[in-house]
Scaffold this motif. Sequence first.
Motif, mmCIF file in Angstrom:
data_model
loop_
_atom_site.group_PDB
_atom_site.id
_atom_site.type_symbol
_atom_site.label_atom_id
_atom_site.label_comp_id
_atom_site.label_asym_id
_atom_site.label_seq_id
_atom_site.Cartn_x
_atom_site.Cartn_y
_atom_site.Cartn_z
ATOM 1 N N PRO D 108 0.845 -1.287 0.008
ATOM 2 C CA PRO D 108 0.003 -0.107 -0.032
ATOM 3 C C PRO D 108 0.919 1.458 -0.078
ATOM 4 N N LEU D 109 0.311 2.255 -0.253
ATOM 5 C CA LEU D 109 1.016 3.697 -0.510
ATOM 6 C C LEU D 109 2.007 3.721 0.455
ATOM 7 N N THR D 110 1.410 3.995 1.809
ATOM 8 C CA THR D 110 2.235 4.517 2.966
ATOM 9 C C THR D 110 1.922 3.431 4.205
ATOM 10 N N ALA D 111 2.587 3.921 5.245
ATOM 11 C CA ALA D 111 1.953 2.996 6.634
ATOM 12 C C ALA D 111 1.033 3.786 7.228
ATOM 13 N N THR D 112 0.974 5.219 7.100
ATOM 14 C CA THR D 112 0.044 5.933 7.906
ATOM 15 C C THR D 112 -0.778 6.915 6.506
ATOM 16 N N PHE D 113 -1.972 7.228 7.291
ATOM 17 C CA PHE D 113 -2.695 8.233 6.380
ATOM 18 C C PHE D 113 -1.989 9.570 6.125
ATOM 19 N N ALA D 114 -1.582 9.871 7.187
ATOM 20 C CA ALA D 114 -0.766 11.372 7.227
ATOM 21 C C ALA D 114 0.210 11.314 6.058
ATOM 22 N N ASP D 115 1.053 10.082 6.216
ATOM 23 C CA ASP D 115 2.154 9.784 4.995
ATOM 24 C C ASP D 115 1.676 9.932 3.660
#
Lengths: 380, 380, 380, 380
Positions: D108-115
């Motif tokens: 997936p794109l990143t580990a966190t939604f902020a990232d």
Amino acid sequence: MARIRLGMVGGGNDAFIGGVHRIASRIDGHFELVAGALSSTPDKARASAEALGLDPARSYGSFEEMAEAEAARADGIEAVSIVTPNHVHYPAARAFLSRGIHVICDKPLTATFADAEAMEKAVAESKALFILTHNYTGYPMIRQARQMVADGLLGRIRIVQAEYPQDWLTDAVETEGVKQAEWRTDPERSGAGGSIGDIGTHAYNLACFVSGLTGTELAADLQSFGAGRRLDDNAHILLRYDGGARGMLWCSQVAPGNENGLRLRIYGETGGLEWAQEDPNYLWFTPHGEATRRLTRNGPGAIAAATSVSRIPSGHPEGYLEGFATIYAEAAEAIRAVQGGASRDAVMGVLPGIGAGLEGMAFIRACVASAGNNAAWTRL
Amino acid sequence: MARIRLGMVGGGNDAFIGGVHRIASRIDGHFELVAGALSSTPDKARASAEALGLDPARSYGSFEEMAEAEAARADGIEAVSIVTPNHVHYPAARAFLSRGIHVICDKPLTATFADAEAMEKAVAESKALFILTHNYTGYPMIRQARQMVADGLLGRIRIVQAEYPQDWLTDAVETEGVKQAEWRTDPERSGAGGSIGDIGTHAYNLACFVSGLTGTELAADLQSFGAGRRLDDNAHILLRYDGGARGMLWCSQVAPGNENGLRLRIYGETGGLEWAQEDPNYLWFTPHGEATRRLTRNGPGAIAAATSVSRIPSGHPEGYLEGFATIYAEAAEAIRAVQGGASRDAVMGVLPGIGAGLEGMAFIRACVASAGNNAAWTRL
Amino acid sequence: MARIRLGMVGGGNDAFIGGVHRIASRIDGHFELVAGALSSTPDKARASAEALGLDPARSYGSFEEMAEAEAARADGIEAVSIVTPNHVHYPAARAFLSRGIHVICDKPLTATFADAEAMEKAVAESKALFILTHNYTGYPMIRQARQMVADGLLGRIRIVQAEYPQDWLTDAVETEGVKQAEWRTDPERSGAGGSIGDIGTHAYNLACFVSGLTGTELAADLQSFGAGRRLDDNAHILLRYDGGARGMLWCSQVAPGNENGLRLRIYGETGGLEWAQEDPNYLWFTPHGEATRRLTRNGPGAIAAATSVSRIPSGHPEGYLEGFATIYAEAAEAIRAVQGGASRDAVMGVLPGIGAGLEGMAFIRACVASAGNNAAWTRL
Amino acid sequence: MARIRLGMVGGGNDAFIGGVHRIASRIDGHFELVAGALSSTPDKARASAEALGLDPARSYGSFEEMAEAEAARADGIEAVSIVTPNHVHYPAARAFLSRGIHVICDKPLTATFADAEAMEKAVAESKALFILTHNYTGYPMIRQARQMVADGLLGRIRIVQAEYPQDWLTDAVETEGVKQAEWRTDPERSGAGGSIGDIGTHAYNLACFVSGLTGTELAADLQSFGAGRRLDDNAHILLRYDGGARGMLWCSQVAPGNENGLRLRIYGETGGLEWAQEDPNYLWFTPHGEATRRLTRNGPGAIAAATSVSRIPSGHPEGYLEGFATIYAEAAEAIRAVQGGASRDAVMGVLPGIGAGLEGMAFIRACVASAGNNAAWTRL
């Protein structure tokens, strides 16, 4: 409509195919088994008749005796099923044919070709019907395949691939007390053919039935792989059919992993068909140059030849009826137990009852309640 | 053994499930249909009874009449099959239960939850058996799956995936005269559940039957995709079971390409099981970390729970019996035609007879001759 | 590790197998294509070389020219792939073998048996390797099957069933401008074998490769069903192997519905194996008397012979790599377009980008939020 | 056409997905790997680069270092593949995007939604492409399915069933040293999603990609069955899509017997489609009321959306290329061994050579001779 009175020769307690014939005769309710010469061993004949609920007076010690006695009764049998080893087919059939009693006979026809010719004569001299149970011709999708070929959907037939592998004779089980194996591997009772007689004739019959072709010549390589076995247990056969079609036929009883792998593939100038007995509800049809279609019994694309011999809707594999019948059989057992004095709770076993019904209703109620509340979680 | 005398409520000529119940009751020969209230339309009831060969005196206009009359006869029915739309289940069952007649009833239990509770009371007040035909519990491999779970072969159950898609209500066929669709989409006759009642209850019952678990709560998203349809025709349901297992249940009657796709998958800490109703002879078992096994009905690895309800050997899909029965049905038709004066040649149709038998014998003879001559080509 | 410098003979723009060889040579990064005599038509050779990015100086008009020139270069090719019609295999191979250049050659070996013997001599007189691309021997589950037979898991082999049906020559497409069909049905270019040379040799090679047996004699019935066709397009063959095993081999290019149906089944005294090229990740293994196992590439039960030639984990059918490669190919196209001045938005096509990534993250966030609120409905 | 110069972040020796990316980048010959920051452990980075034949000067200790150095070179990388655990995606991508280097990033794109939001900003501020490897969108039959839906062949979509079961986390293998399991079950490196991030995002992406729909809300029941596991390993999700379609999504990594069971089923008002990743060459299409068609990659019924991304003909499952590549890989190994001084006979292993070629020619010769003699037995 009144049921046809049926007798049976062979099919005692530990026979496989006799039980199959009896169930088949009951499914559509056209026959009523009323007499039998169920075994050449008197004790076994008697016990088998009793288990089947036959009138003891109509359980006979031999087929000759049965033919004579039943022909003399006003309510005598109208038809007889012959489900013995092959060498008995001819004498038994003759006894009934000569008395005008219709004969339903297991395949192959006889143990020897001489008997087969004698059988042909006996049929010709009788007015009674002679029906051979090449049962695989009774499958709906086989009927459909035959009709599609006859309708020209495959064009002129080029190739006929038939095969029928099994594995139950991989070991020499005829030496270990397996009755089904004993007579099938014994030339005295089976005739000249081992696997070719037992299952090869089915495959060949089906190839001809569906393709509408007749074989003209063959080249056969037969083997007896089982230790000490006298009849073939594997056959590799090249076939030439009238009209120029060519084919192969493989039958085997020594191919581990194959239970009853009857399979037919037919290819013509404009299309192909494939069918497998272990997956009988599907017929795979390819009009050449188009995507393959999965035709189903009673589904879209099913034609009258198939639907007219289908008992239930598409998607219900034919075993559906047997699953249903198991519920009925267990219901009968429970009813008889309760009639015999057992308590109701003690007899239900795995039968679904009022409890299962309430659970189902609770399921519906909870679904509707949850859905009415934006699919919220709801106690069951 | 004497057959159990059976009556039927519903199941007139154009009903689907009534015919299934009748066949199921005959397969093992435990029941004899002797009375019926086959339709709420008198003409149809009479015609249906006649087609089934029932004694006209025992064809009734209503279930009340039948219950009263049969209870008064010495040879009255011992059991009754109720195969009507759902809203008739309860009043009909009560009429027979209250007279001590055993009831075999189609699912779902009733149309409303109130009726279901009344049914529970009626069962409690009677000594008769109440059996709900959750017929999918009768499949051999379902019995085997249940036993394997009970024996701990999957470890503690974690996941239960059940689904049951069909496609026959994709269009709004209830507005086009399809009787089966009319009552199933009518809340007055079906109750609060559409697809969830008709097929969802089967899937839920099977999930519980095999897993040995009970659902504790659910979240359900129900849809009515068919134009103007009042009951759900598609349901997406999340389920939580006791012991911490989780599951999904999808049932649909608007999923094109699905005929009767009941399927169950269960996963535990140490293994998984998969079964599909359209391919019912196989049960796929994976002990975690090992290769998946294809277990077959009566094949290697089959256990008593399965073999005890199997009628035929492995490799013969249960439809084998019906194919066989078709030969018998056509034999009956031919016999009756000949008895009625038709000529023998005219009645055989596609039935295999002496000709097919001789062809088989010629095949065997040619095989043996060819093989005896180094597989040389041999005329058939 | 430095890549091996590779040349190619044949494989111009509209050839099928040349492209396959090139992809195969790149997958593991062991080869670099640096020279070619890609067509006997100079224009086509030039255009094909340009499309492949070859140095124009190393695009040759004939294999003789290429062999001579490359042998003289310090950085000349170390190996050559020969992917021409069959009749060119021998002269081309000889040109390279005689110069010590390793040869990777398509099958069948040559067009005539005389050429095959000459090829044998040419190989014997060279130090270079000669490798024939019987590519089906490269499948992981074929490697596993071979090892299992060698390890005795099937016991002594009894039966070898090989088949390879296709349908692309059902019509006489060689008269309609289909190049692949033209040379394959032309005895001048293909030799004496039509379907038996093109695909029968694959099936026979595989049967021997896996079984470890050698054929001793055969009986072959060859047909040319296509109108005016001079070579066989269907072959039915009985085979006898050393050690007493028997087998059949069917190959056909006129069986509608079969795309590339190579299939092998081997049965021995204690077990059976089945494999189908169109479903290559599975190997079905039955130890006699036990349930059939579905062995998967790299899954439980996979042995070193298979895992050592597997590039990816079980469950990822080998096409997984090509799906992945399509993303890379489209990425390359997009990158080149942007480098050429196109706007970023205009080049993405169906490529997943930041938007797809955000949707995935929103999905995760919503799942976690919903789950944290007792699986309540949550906006995406 | 010149190859695009590619770098890689992550993908050191024991990583799975890095190797997949490298093979995918080579298959069509569009990329050349020239630089790498293959591991955060310097020794491993060095060893991995050496194994891949990278210039040691372009093997970097960190992605920052690589981004800076490569951006400064005239022949620096044009694109980079990021194949690290999720938490590195954003900082690595930013380093390259900010320098105008195209990014191909694993999902997936990143580990966190902020990232993820920061990533969106970094993409917006760069001119470089950002491509997320939702690789399942690259399968030919998925492209075909998407196009068929867009062309209206299913009518308005009603139901979307997506599932993605695996079994490799059934036991708590992250505590037993399985590296792939360690970071995937660690919230620090994977983010908030366990199975939903690792495989659920694939299933959701594919559902949207093919259906053309966007999810609007969901209800998710997440479980962590593995002992001590902190992230979900099983998810049961109800979905509502724009336009009124409803769906389910099940992903699991604890379902024994499932290797990589990604499967998508979509049903509309006039038809249905089914596809399974483990059998990717088939797309099952049912126009409502007609027989189901089996569409094959490049076979009859294949449309441009599929054929344009197919490399090989129908019937050759895409693994065909890898089987072929194995022959090439073993040929490379043999060539290098001979170049290193080994004797020719010692290096061939299971590679087919001149002997296999002669056997094939003998097979053809015997077939033709036998056929010319009425299919008589002929020595091989």
